[in-house]
Structures are given as C-alpha cells and as structure tokens.
Write an enzyme that holds these catalytic residues in place. Structure first.
Site, short mmCIF file in Angstrom:
data_model
loop_
_atom_site.label_atom_id
_atom_site.label_comp_id
_atom_site.label_asym_id
_atom_site.label_seq_id
_atom_site.Cartn_x
_atom_site.Cartn_y
_atom_site.Cartn_z
N ASP A 69 23.96 -1.59 -18.71
CA ASP A 69 25.21 -1.18 -18.10
C ASP A 69 25.75 -0.08 -18.98
O ASP A 69 25.76 -0.19 -20.21
CB ASP A 69 26.20 -2.32 -17.99
CG ASP A 69 27.29 -1.95 -16.98
OD1 ASP A 69 26.96 -1.57 -15.85
OD2 ASP A 69 28.48 -2.01 -17.33
N PHE A 149 21.48 13.11 -14.54
CA PHE A 149 22.18 12.53 -13.39
C PHE A 149 23.62 12.24 -13.79
O PHE A 149 24.02 12.51 -14.94
CB PHE A 149 21.47 11.24 -12.92
CG PHE A 149 21.55 10.11 -13.91
CD1 PHE A 149 20.68 10.05 -14.99
CD2 PHE A 149 22.50 9.09 -13.79
CE1 PHE A 149 20.76 9.01 -15.92
CE2 PHE A 149 22.58 8.05 -14.72
CZ PHE A 149 21.69 8.01 -15.79
N GLY A 150 24.39 11.72 -12.86
CA GLY A 150 25.76 11.28 -13.15
C GLY A 150 26.62 12.36 -13.78
O GLY A 150 26.73 13.47 -13.26
N LYS A 172 17.19 14.49 -24.53
CA LYS A 172 18.29 13.57 -24.19
C LYS A 172 18.01 12.18 -24.76
O LYS A 172 18.89 11.58 -25.38
CB LYS A 172 18.48 13.51 -22.66
CG LYS A 172 19.64 12.60 -22.27
CD LYS A 172 19.88 12.51 -20.77
CE LYS A 172 20.84 11.36 -20.49
NZ LYS A 172 21.02 11.09 -19.06
N ARG A 178 21.70 5.65 -24.18
CA ARG A 178 20.64 4.75 -23.70
C ARG A 178 19.44 4.78 -24.64
O ARG A 178 18.83 3.75 -24.91
CB ARG A 178 20.23 5.14 -22.27
CG ARG A 178 19.33 4.12 -21.60
CD ARG A 178 19.17 4.36 -20.11
NE ARG A 178 20.44 4.32 -19.42
CZ ARG A 178 21.11 5.42 -19.03
NH1 ARG A 178 20.60 6.60 -19.20
NH2 ARG A 178 22.28 5.29 -18.46
P1 IMP Z 1 25.46 1.63 -14.18
O1 IMP Z 1 24.24 1.92 -13.39
O2 IMP Z 1 26.33 0.55 -13.66
O3 IMP Z 1 25.17 1.48 -15.64
O4 IMP Z 1 26.37 2.92 -13.96
C1 IMP Z 1 26.62 3.77 -14.96
C2 IMP Z 1 27.28 5.03 -14.42
O5 IMP Z 1 27.71 5.72 -15.59
C3 IMP Z 1 26.29 5.96 -13.71
O6 IMP Z 1 26.36 5.85 -12.33
C4 IMP Z 1 26.76 7.32 -14.17
O7 IMP Z 1 27.84 7.74 -13.37
C5 IMP Z 1 27.30 7.05 -15.56
N1 IMP Z 1 26.22 7.23 -16.58
C6 IMP Z 1 25.61 6.28 -17.33
N2 IMP Z 1 24.67 6.81 -18.13
C7 IMP Z 1 24.68 8.13 -17.85
C8 IMP Z 1 23.90 9.21 -18.35
O8 IMP Z 1 22.99 9.10 -19.19
N3 IMP Z 1 24.22 10.41 -17.83
C9 IMP Z 1 25.18 10.61 -16.90
N4 IMP Z 1 25.92 9.63 -16.39
C10 IMP Z 1 25.67 8.39 -16.86
#
Ligand code: IMP
Length: 195
Positions: A69, A149-150, A172, A178
C-alpha cells in the site's frame, strides 16, 4: 517460492519481480492464480491496508501473498492524499487529472512531499512480514516526463533535477519508496527463510 501479488497493477508486478527475483522468489498477479478478490482499503494507515490486501489474497489462494500500500504524502496538505492517493478527487479523475488537482491545491504552498510504501506478506502458516520505505522529494510546478504511473510526473527529486517520470525503471527502483520497502522486505524474507 512463489508469491501472489494482491494487485491488478502490472507495473507494480514488474517493479517487485525485478527485486525479488534476486532471492529466487517468483511473483505473479492474483488473477494468474484465479483469485478475483477486490479488497476494500478501509484502513487509515498504509500498514493496515497492506495487511488487509495480503491477508485476503492469502486466504483466497492458500498461497503466500504480498501486498503493497503506497501513496503520496504532501506536508502542506497535512499528509494528504496519503492512503487516499488512488482516490484523490473522486472516481471521475484519471492519473493526469489527479496530478492537475494536486498542482491546483498546492498553488502558493510549500512543495515538500514524500512517497511511502508499506509491503506486507502473509504466509499460510500465520507469519506476517512487513517493511516500509520512504522517498522524500517535492511537488513540481508542472508535470514532466512520460514514464511510470500515478503521480510520477509531478514528483520531483531536487538532487537529480528530474521527476520520477523522467527516470528509467531501474533508476526509479534504486531510490523509490517501493524499491526501499522491497529491499527491506527482501532482507526480512531472507531472514525468515533462513538464507
Ligand atoms: P495503492 O495501489 O492503493 O497502493 O495506491 C497507491 C496510489 O498512490 C497509486 O494509485 C498512485 O496514485 C500513488 N502511487 C503509489 N506509488 C506510486 C509511484 O511509485 N508513483 C506514482 N504514484 C504512486
């Protein structure tokens, strides 16, 4: 050893498989073992949510399961979006929309932020292994880069003068939240397996 990743995200799988393959550990997505559970992330901490996901997939598959998470914590927003990073701004937004909203909400504000990742592994024998990684940075003034991403295009690393989206996957992994959590987890698992 095979670990089932409690996620549908192929990019997360790639990042995890790259690091854990060094231990001879194979990682697959939950759908690869026919597990369809979609766990509601009802926790208020990264630790709680990672545990909820890993536990549910371990119970559904009978196999060791791993979950991460993660999220972006911005100082000027009191740590938001934090555990709500994926849902920031509501269901109508995509990654680019969430980045734009963040830039809008940060206008005129200090830019300090960090990415956090918590990894939890639940084994069928009841063992729970957990590791956390953090990567400090700032929020850029405009999105830059095409990778990742994100929030990657708006997460800026002052030392490298680049956003996460401007780094190769290897670059990265070497510094990301992570990557750090995975390397800490790798040590935990190694210790647990007695290697
Ligand atoms: P999870 O899948 O519930 O952990 O959601 C984490 C959210 O945080 C993702 O959907 C992204 O929006 C953001 N996030 C987490 N790690 C990253 C990353 O390495 N890069 C960019 N966004 C991230």
């Amino acid at each position: 050893m095979k670990l089932v990743l409690a996620s549908q995200n192929g990019k997360k799988l790639q990042e995890m498989a790259q690091i854990l393959s060094q231990l001879g550990v194979e990682v697959c997505l939950q759908r690869d073992v026919g597990v369809n559970v979609e766990v509601e992330e009802t926790g208020t901490t990264f630790e709680e949510n990672a545990r909820l996901k890993a536990q549910a997939v371990m119970e559904a598959s009978g196999l060791p399961a791993i979950a991460d998470d993660s999220g972006l914590c911005v100082d000027a927003l009191g740590g938001a979006p934090g555990v709500y990073s994926a849902r920031y701004g509501g269901p109508g937004l995509d990654d680019a929309g969430r980045c734009r909203l963040l830039l809008e909400n940060l206008k005129g504000q200090p830019r300090a932020a960090k990415f956090v990742s918590v990894i939890t592994c639940c084994l069928p024998d009841g063992t729970v292994l957990t590791a956390r990684g953090e990567c400090p940075g700032t929020i850029a003034f405009a999105p830059m880069g095409e990778g990742g991403f994100g929030y990657d295009p708006v997460f800026f690393l002052p030392k490298l003068k680049k956003t996460f989206a401007q780094l190769s996957p290897e670059e990265k992994n070497a510094i990301s939240h992570r990557g750090q959590a995975l390397r800490a987890f790798q040590l935990e698992l190694k210790h647990h397996l007695g290697r």
